[in-house]
Design an enzyme around this catalytic site. Structure first.
Site, PDB file in Angstrom:
ATOM      1  N   HIS A 249      -7.529  -6.062   2.013  1.00  0.00           N
ATOM      2  CA  HIS A 249      -7.892  -5.939   0.601  1.00  0.00           C
ATOM      3  C   HIS A 249      -9.345  -5.503   0.524  1.00  0.00           C
ATOM      4  O   HIS A 249     -10.184  -6.011   1.264  1.00  0.00           O
ATOM      5  CB  HIS A 249      -7.710  -7.305  -0.088  1.00  0.00           C
ATOM      6  CG  HIS A 249      -7.719  -7.252  -1.573  1.00  0.00           C
ATOM      7  ND1 HIS A 249      -8.861  -6.956  -2.286  1.00  0.00           N
ATOM      8  CD2 HIS A 249      -6.749  -7.456  -2.490  1.00  0.00           C
ATOM      9  CE1 HIS A 249      -8.579  -6.994  -3.587  1.00  0.00           C
ATOM     10  NE2 HIS A 249      -7.296  -7.290  -3.728  1.00  0.00           N
ATOM     11  N   ARG A 269     -11.556  -4.819 -10.981  1.00  0.00           N
ATOM     12  CA  ARG A 269     -11.593  -3.360 -11.124  1.00  0.00           C
ATOM     13  C   ARG A 269     -10.623  -2.903 -12.208  1.00  0.00           C
ATOM     14  O   ARG A 269     -10.937  -2.002 -12.982  1.00  0.00           O
ATOM     15  CB  ARG A 269     -11.274  -2.690  -9.782  1.00  0.00           C
ATOM     16  CG  ARG A 269     -12.463  -2.680  -8.836  1.00  0.00           C
ATOM     17  CD  ARG A 269     -12.084  -2.187  -7.450  1.00  0.00           C
ATOM     18  NE  ARG A 269     -11.284  -3.175  -6.742  1.00  0.00           N
ATOM     19  CZ  ARG A 269     -10.168  -2.920  -6.078  1.00  0.00           C
ATOM     20  NH1 ARG A 269      -9.698  -1.691  -6.043  1.00  0.00           N
ATOM     21  NH2 ARG A 269      -9.511  -3.877  -5.472  1.00  0.00           N
TER      22      ARG A 269
END
Ligand code: FAD
Length: 632
Positions: A249, A269
């Site tokens: 990740h 995000r």
């Protein structure tokens, strides 16, 4: 000899995360006497940590969304290596599974007009993740547990015993699968609190044990993720697919060292957070790969406009699939443009008012304040890649989740195929629900097909399982399991990590081979009641077997794709795409072998969901020549 408690069931589910609970509910609803086993406390499975949401093309926020778009995004994210039937079932059934959770009492966040809200995530064309703030996994587990309790209450009323048809065995670790000839006959394990042994006799066993992340040093995964299900499957004679694909990740915490690897949800995000390097540059614009060019914004202005006008602008490159973002961060740090503690900056403070950040990302706000003394409403976070998810796993039939051993089923992170070479965020929670249900159905229908012809657990197998489990306690003078675990994690992290090279992986296999000798002589001190050293000694066997398989597959695949990046083979190869790597082992888990198998061809109606120009980026010439007329 140590006594063994015996229980008899139709279906035994190993794992009480989203996949296991959904499978158990289904098996019980099909009238099967069902047990759910988990090595942690009930309600503490890894799923509880899931943050961002469950991906389902409900079309609540953008009506253009549908299963076909979700399917396409999933295949693109997996770089066309997914099992197409699994991706199809997942995209088609996820909305119903989310609805079902609502019927069982889940409370998802809402849109202004009262529908289940959906948020943006990397690789998803439209807002698609049904969520509860950034604590979606908690709500999912709470709801599924509530459903289990409701079924138990119904059984208490009907049969006088809440456990009559569905019982939970918490803090119980399975160490062996038992077979009768070729067929599954049950599972053997120990109760963590007492150290007592227990055997579950059952013709159908569903593996729902999650992932393998605890084999890596920097990881977002919980202590349970020691690859038990993967190893149990291998030793029982089942096959594992594509174990080279491990997702790193892009955003884990990097500072302070004690929390390195803890996840920073992609929702940051999705909700507008941007990545910058030490020079203040929003660097992701430099890293849009050829296959995605044209689908992502090319300027900061366009990327910023997308948040309010997604129909007329392209999405920001921060929302590329995870493998791309993780590699880009890695490259920036390597080039000397990292943050003070070896990551990059992720900033959401300039995007939203403080109050909105606290409302939308409450866990992240709390996590950074408590663990790093950073206020994310006012300053950027420092983030870097962390081992997060394994795409490889047990080979299953897509419709029934049956593994290659009769009576064995697998669902959730432990199963392979669905996510190809890279999973999109949010596609795991939906995967757990879709395939957890199918596993419960598959296991129930397998049991129905057996009639009176049920397999039996052999006494010799029980004796052997007991002896293997007791060995680390009875041995003296062996090495500490903690030390061996650290060495294993460091080896996998440094030599089979986010960027891989042949010489390093050969070195890793050499080190793992030596570790095998040492793990075979590991010893644990103390008695059987709650003894973490003993538990780790038993887990180590699994981590080592799975790590060897992962390193072998990673060395074999000579291309870069999704969660497998080769420094020495940086390109994606159409020929390799058609190759699935298959692992097998002997019953002792001593010998691991690696084979190749052609990837299942995608049906024409599914291929027709893509433009030919896009297919040309992935498919071989021979495959392109076989495309139906309209696609050529
Ligand atoms: P788990 O939930 O891990 O459950 C495994 C179960 O198996 C546990 O009960 C464990 O005790 C049991 N078990 C294991 N071995 C044994 C054994 N030997 N004997 C008995 N029991 C055993 N995905 C998304 O889609 N959306 C997200 O927003 C998201 N956020 C995430 C955030 C974090 C921090 C992390 C780490 C992951 C996130 N993921 C997310 C990924 C997702 O949470 C996992 O892939 C998913 O929860 C796995 O579920 P599972 O049911 O397969 O296994």
């Amino acid at each position: 000899a140590a006594p063994v408690a015996r229980h008899r069931y139709d279906v035994v589910v190993i794992g009480a995360g989203g996949a296991g609970l959904r499978a158990a509910i289904e098996a019980r609803e099909q009238g099967k006497k069902t047990a759910v086993i988990s090595k942690s406390l009930f309600g503490k499975a890894h799923t509880v940590m899931a943050e961002g949401g469950a991906a389902a093309a409900m079309g609540n926020v953008n009506a253009r969304d549908n299963w076909q778009v979700h399917f396409r995004d999933t295949i693109r994210g997996g770089k066309f290596l997914n099992n197409p039937r699994m991706a199809e079932l997942h995209a088609k059934e996820a909305p119903d599974r989310v609805w079902e959770l609502e019927h069982w009492g889940a409370l998802f966040d809402r849109t202004a007009d009262g529908r289940i809200s959906q948020r943006n995530f990397g690789g998803h064309e439209y807002p698609r993740l049904a969520h509860v703030g950034d604590r979606t996994g908690l709500e999912m587990i709470r709801t599924l547990q509530q459903r289990i309790v409701a079924l138990q209450q119904a059984d208490a009323e009907r049969l006088g015993d809440p456990d009559a048809m569905l019982r939970v065995y918490a803090e119980t670790t399975v160490t062996e699968l038992l077979k009768d000839g070729e067929r599954i006959a049950g599972a053997f394990g120990y109760v963590r609190e007492t150290g007592e042994f227990v055997v579950f006799e059952a013709p159908a066993v569903v593996l729902a044990t999650g992932g393998i992340g605890k084999s890596f040093k920097v990881t977002s995964n919980s202590w349970e993720y020691t690859g038990d299900g993967h190893a149990l499957a291998l030793r029982a004679g089942a096959t594992l697919l594509n174990m080279e694909f491990v997702q790193f990740h892009p955003t884990g915490m990097v500072w302070p060292p004690s929390v390195k690897g803890i996840l920073v949800t992609e929702s940051v995000r999705g909700d507008g957070g941007v990545l910058r390097n030490s020079e203040g540059k929003r660097f992701m614009f430099d890293y849009v790969p050829e296959v995605f060019r044209g689908q992502y914004a090319e300027t900061e202005e366009e990327a910023d406009r997308w948040y309010t006008d997604p129909d007329n602008n392209r999405r920001p490159p921060e929302l590329l699939p995870r493998d791309e973002v993780a590699r880009s961060i890695n490259a920036e740090v390597k080039a000397g443009r990292g943050s003070p503690h070896g990551g990059v900056f992720l900033d959401v403070s300039t995007r939203m008012p403080a109050e909105e950040i606290r409302r939308r990302l409450p866990s992240m706000h709390h996590q950074f304040k408590e663990l790093a003394d950073v206020d994310i409403t006012a300053e950027p976070m420092e983030v870097g890649p962390t081992c997060h998810y394994v795409m490889g796993g047990v080979e299953v039939d897509p419709d029934t989740t049956a593994a290659t051993v009769p009576g064995l089923f697998a669902a959730g992170e432990v199963a392979g195929g669905m996510h190809g070479s890279n999973r999109l965020g949010g596609n795991s929670l939906s995967d757990l629900l879709v395939f957890g249900r199918r596993a419960g159905l598959g296991a129930a229908s397998y049991v129905d097909g057996l009639g009176e012809d049920r397999p039996r657990v052999g006494e010799a197998d029980l004796d052997a399982a007991r002896a293997t489990a007791l060995a680390p306690l009875e041995r003296t003078g062996g090495e500490s399991p903690y030390l061996l675990h650290q060495e294993l994690q460091q080896t996998m992290n440094d030599l089979v990590g986010i960027i891989r090279r042949a010489d390093e992986m050969k070195q890793a296999l050499d080190s793992l081979d030596k570790l095998k000798e040492r793990v075979a002589h590991v010893s644990a001190q103390g008695a059987r009641p709650y003894n973490p050293g003993w538990h780790l000694a038993l887990d180590l066997r699994n981590m080592l077997l799975v790590s060897i398989g992962t390193a072998m597959a990673a060395l074999e695949r000579q291309e870069s794709r999704g969660g497998h990046t080769r420094d020495d083979f940086p390109e994606m190869s159409p020929e390799w795409r058609t190759t699935t790597l298959v692992l097998r082992a002997d019953p002792a888990g001593e010998q691991v072998t690696l084979g190749r198998r052609p990837l299942e061809r995608m049906r024409d109606d599914l291929l027709a969901l893509f433009e030919r120009s896009e297919l040309a980026k992935y498919l071989t010439e021979a495959e392109l020549a076989e495309l139906p007329e309209g696609e050529r």
